[in-house]
Design an enzyme around this catalytic site. Structure first.
Site, PDB file in Angstrom:
ATOM      1  N   GLU A  43      39.521  45.537  51.297  1.00  0.00           N
ATOM      2  CA  GLU A  43      38.990  46.718  52.044  1.00  0.00           C
ATOM      3  C   GLU A  43      37.622  46.956  52.313  1.00  0.00           C
ATOM      4  OE1 GLU A  43      41.065  46.285  49.487  1.00  0.00           O
ATOM      5  OE2 GLU A  43      43.019  47.500  50.191  1.00  0.00           O
ATOM      6  N   MET A  90      15.525  38.468  45.117  1.00  0.00           N
ATOM      7  CA  MET A  90      14.704  39.388  45.018  1.00  0.00           C
ATOM      8  C   MET A  90      14.431  39.919  43.546  1.00  0.00           C
ATOM      9  SD  MET A  90      12.699  41.428  46.623  1.00  0.00           S
ATOM     10  CE  MET A  90      13.030  41.607  48.308  1.00  0.00           C
ATOM     11  N   PHE A 104      51.825  55.651  40.753  1.00  0.00           N
ATOM     12  CA  PHE A 104      51.549  54.246  41.050  1.00  0.00           C
ATOM     13  C   PHE A 104      50.654  54.435  42.455  1.00  0.00           C
ATOM     14  CE2 PHE A 104      52.366  50.494  43.710  1.00  0.00           C
ATOM     15  CZ  PHE A 104      51.790  49.368  42.789  1.00  0.00           C
ATOM     16  N   GLN A 105      49.595  53.667  42.305  1.00  0.00           N
ATOM     17  CA  GLN A 105      48.529  53.709  43.190  1.00  0.00           C
ATOM     18  C   GLN A 105      48.003  54.948  43.577  1.00  0.00           C
ATOM     19  OE1 GLN A 105      50.047  50.908  46.537  1.00  0.00           O
ATOM     20  NE2 GLN A 105      48.747  49.127  45.033  1.00  0.00           N
ATOM     21  N   LYS A 140      51.718  60.004  51.798  1.00  0.00           N
ATOM     22  CA  LYS A 140      52.819  59.441  52.652  1.00  0.00           C
ATOM     23  C   LYS A 140      53.918  60.021  53.309  1.00  0.00           C
ATOM     24  CE  LYS A 140      55.966  55.113  51.906  1.00  0.00           C
ATOM     25  NZ  LYS A 140      56.549  54.197  51.057  1.00  0.00           N
TER      26      LYS A 140
END
Lengths: 177, 592
Positions: free
Chosen positions: B72, B502, B134-135, B184
């Site tokens: 993502e 760097m 969940f999630q 959802k």
């Protein structure tokens, strides 16, 4: 210097935490905060007391103004204003001299006894910060067991005609928008 | 002091529309609303909470092309690359929980670099919110500090209005990211809806008029300045102010010092350009700012990488600050004059007023700066950007110079953050805005490759090079699969020195060469890795191989990964140590 900011924000879930989060993320300080409905219930007024030099206060105002749901921000402190806060104070004072002392202070400060038991009193005091602070300091030696304070609310005084027109304008905005 | 009353009214005034059995679903409305905004490209990754939306996307696949990424973070960087190359709003679609948290780095990056994107995240159904489902994650809470605004949409009937406002917020004023979190069940719910519902919102689109007095005062300051410098940033590209800037600088013969984000906003090869200013800026740019008597700052925010120690930044200068974001004005530097406005609008008004100036006065003003230009030329000649070549090792600066020759300076370049980024900024002379797409504010490793994919999509006919380090490349190289899948022929140029360069440079210069955890020489064979992804892998290890390898990369039609082994301990110079005076540059290594 202490400033009282009045922030008009949409009364929607999460909007208060946006403001509070902005203060903590940018290292601004919140001394007190109080929130309530405005004349138009779709908008809330968040009153925040903060400290900072002029540049910091300007930054706070501008950063708050960037929030999409903030309609306006103003520094109440820049004009004559009235500040109030309320405190509920539980004092240990059985019948006798201690209780008499509390009652006389309540009288002097135009406070109120709102609850009482054999050994304790709850008193309600309101006024500006200095008054409430002083009241608490005078009660402290008698024996305070708990304090709850509201934080400031503030409103600008009705001053000149032009300024009053300004206020009415803001009220009208609140009603129509 | 009022903010944006009109916008704030939009959602508060929405009438509650009762759910109805017929009518479109939330997902259908979402796709319709996106189409209405002109969206034809989405970068995303599906998951449980966005299944209804993906189902609608499948039906809408002739109108909207979805690019399936491999992580993502890649989706958001692609949307950023797409937005930065095209000027349009980039769109991302990810699922709840980890989908949203993986997107956060990209959202924060877009926030810092003022890139307009809209990120749609799925959320668990409303009745599960707050139950550690969940999630489930508090996406609105997590992203709140790094978005212009975000939404948790509670009713399907709100979707059209929210999308309309989200796009408006993303692209208006100072652009930035907006997150729309949709549970959802809201995407499945049916509601009454007509397209007319979402077209009538009264957004103010016109910029407020600029105060003429301020413009006149700014112009007077420019005319009377003896040692002026124009300090310009990302606001130039964002507002399309490049032509106004050029005319303004040329009319008054003003030296121009762009920031990293401002590169390309003014042509690097223009005789009035001093090159980039700041921590790794040119000697001439930093000296000119340090000695200027007037700093005209346009579309910039006085970032610490530009100013160094604030107290001694431009100590002799009056500062005029022009920026679209009023909060940027006075944040780090208190200007003596400010104009909170769109850069293009402000510059063109300055120009209009400037052209009304008396010709003779203008000439006098320009002539009075002869000495200033002599001084600047002397700085440029005494301390140009330079590096020591080598017969045995490929110097990273030569890679950029060679790339510039082979692409005729026309390529779109994306970068990660670090040494390679600074060498690109120093040695690739950018000609036009939106040509350099780099992670400026947040400094995100792994930005370059996915940003290149998005930029290639927005500019199919331009060569797009992601110049990256071996460290950053390994953070998002999975997006090679996305580039190959959609045949987006980006070229990835890895400046491979086996170090986190760097950080190593700072350890060398400021930590007694204690190279703490910067050796990443145990790495995949990048040529084989490219081949494993179905891309072309090339390698250059010797200076005499560089030209042919780069030329082959340029000529190849598909995705190419070029593994260039550069000298391992090269440093970026000049460097202003963090927190030092910007005129106290270290120009080269002690030992060299």
């Amino acid at each position: 210097m202490r400033h009282t900011l009045s922030i008009i924000v949409a009364d929607q879930p999460g909007e208060l935490s946006r403001i509070v989060g902005l203060f903590s993320a940018r290292g601004f300080n919140i001394e007190t905060i109080s929130v309530g409905e405005t004349l138009d219930p779709r908008w809330s007024r968040v009153t925040i007391v903060t400290r900072g030099d002029d540049r910091t206060i300007e930054q706070i105002v501008k950063q708050c103004e960037r929030l999409a749901r903030v309609r306006e921000v103003h520094d109440v402190t820049t004009r004559p204003h009235i500040e109030r806060e309320m405190a509920l104070i539980t004092v240990e004072a059985s019948a006798g001299a201690a209780r008499q002392e509390v009652l006389s202070l309540v009288n002097v400060f135009r406070a109120k006894v709102v609850d009482i038991s054999h050994s304790q009193l709850i008193v309600e005091a309101s006024g500006n910060k200095e008054k409430v602070d002083t009241f608490i300091e005078l009660l402290r030696p008698i024996g305070i067991t708990d304090i709850t304070r509201t934080g400031h609310i503030a409103i600008n005084r009705l001053a000149t005609v032009e300024e009053r027109n300004g206020d009415e304008y803001l009220l009208r905005q609140g009603r129509e928008s | 002091m009022s903010a944006q009353p009109i916008i704030a009214d939009v959602v508060t005034n929405q009438p509650a529309i009762a759910p109805v059995a017929q009518g479109p679903t939330g997902a259908e409305i979402l796709i319709d609303a996106l189409t209405y905004e002109g969206v034809d490209t989405i970068f995303g990754y599906p998951g449980g909470a966005v299944l209804h939306i993906y189902d609608e996307l499948w039906r809408a696949r002739d109108r909207i092309t979805h690019y399936l990424v491999r992580h993502e973070q890649g989706a958001v960087h692609m949307a950023e690359g797409y937005a930065r190359a095209s000027g349009r709003v980039g769109v991302v679609l990810v699922t709840s929980g980890p989908g949203a948290t993986n997107a956060v780095t990209g959202i924060a990056n877009a926030y810092m670099d003022s890139t307009p994107i809209v990120v749609i995240t799925g959320q668990v159904p409303k009745h599960l919110i707050g139950t550690d489902a969940f999630q489930e994650v508090d996406t609105v809470g997590i992203t709140r500090p790094c978005v212009k605004h975000n939404y948790l949409v509670r009713e399907a009937s709100d979707i059209a209005g929210v999308v309309r406002e989200a796009f408006h917020l993303a692209r208006s004023g100072r652009p930035g990211p907006v997150v729309i979190d949709i549970p959802k069940d809201v995407t499945a719910a049916r509601t009454s809806y007509s397209r007319l519902d979402h077209v009538g919102f009264p957004f103010s689109t016109g910029a407020p008029p600029i105060d003429r007095t301020s413009v006149q005062q700014a112009l007077d300051a420019v005319v009377s300045a003896k040692r002026p410098v124009l300090y310009v940033g990302g606001g130039i590209a964002n507002s399309g102010a490049d032509e106004s800037l050029r005319s303004f600088a040329e009319t008054f013969r003003l030296p121009v010092a762009p920031t990293l984000m401002g590169l390309g906003g003014f042509p690097s090869a223009h005789p009035l350009s001093l090159g980039m200013l700041g921590m790794h800026g040119t000697y001439a740019a930093n000296m000119a700012v340090a000695q200027s008597d007037l700093l005209i700052a346009v579309g910039v925010r006085f970032d610490d990488r530009v100013t160094g120690k604030l107290a001694t930044f431009a100590p002799h200068a009056r500062v005029i600050h022009i920026d679209i974001d009023p909060a940027n004005i006075g944040k780090n530097v208190a200007p003596s004059l400010s104009i909170a406005a769109d850069a293009r609008q402000a510059l063109s008004e300055l120009l209009v007023l400037g052209r009304e100036q008396d010709e003779q006065k203008l000439h006098q003003s320009i002539n009075a700066r002869e000495l200033w230009w002599e001084q600047i030329r002397a700085w440029q000649q005494s301390q140009p950007l330079r590096f020591t070549g080598s017969p045995n090792q490929i110097k990273p600066q030569t890679v950029i110079a060679e790339l510039q020759r082979l692409t005729n300076g026309e390529a779109i370049i994306t970068t990660d953050v670090g040494q390679h980024q600074m060498w690109v900024a120093q040695f690739y002379p950018f000609k036009r805005p939106r040509q350099l797409i780099t992670s400026g504010g947040l400094g995100t490793m792994g930005f370059g490759l996915p940003a290149a994919v998005g930029a290639q999509l927005a500019s199919p006919n331009q060569p797009v090079f992601a110049v990256v380090g071996d460290g950053g490349f390994q953070m998002t190289n999975q997006e090679l699969a996305t580039a190959v899948q959609y045949d987006l022929p980006v070229k990835i140029l890895i400046m491979n020195n086996g170090y986190l360069g760097m950080v190593r440079q700072w350890q060398e210069m400021f930590y007694d060469r204690a190279y703490s955890e910067v050796d990443i020489s145990v790495a995949p064979d990048f040529v084989k890795l490219a081949e494993a992804f179905g891309a072309l892998g090339l390698r250059a290890e010797r200076p005499n191989e560089l030209h042919d390898v780069l030329a082959a990369a340029v000529a190849h039609r598909g995705v190419v990964v070029v593994d260039v082994h550069v000298s391992k301990e090269e440093n970026v110079f000049p460097i202003v140590p963090a927190g030092a005076n910007s005129s106290d540059m270290i120009l080269q290594s002690d030992g060299v």
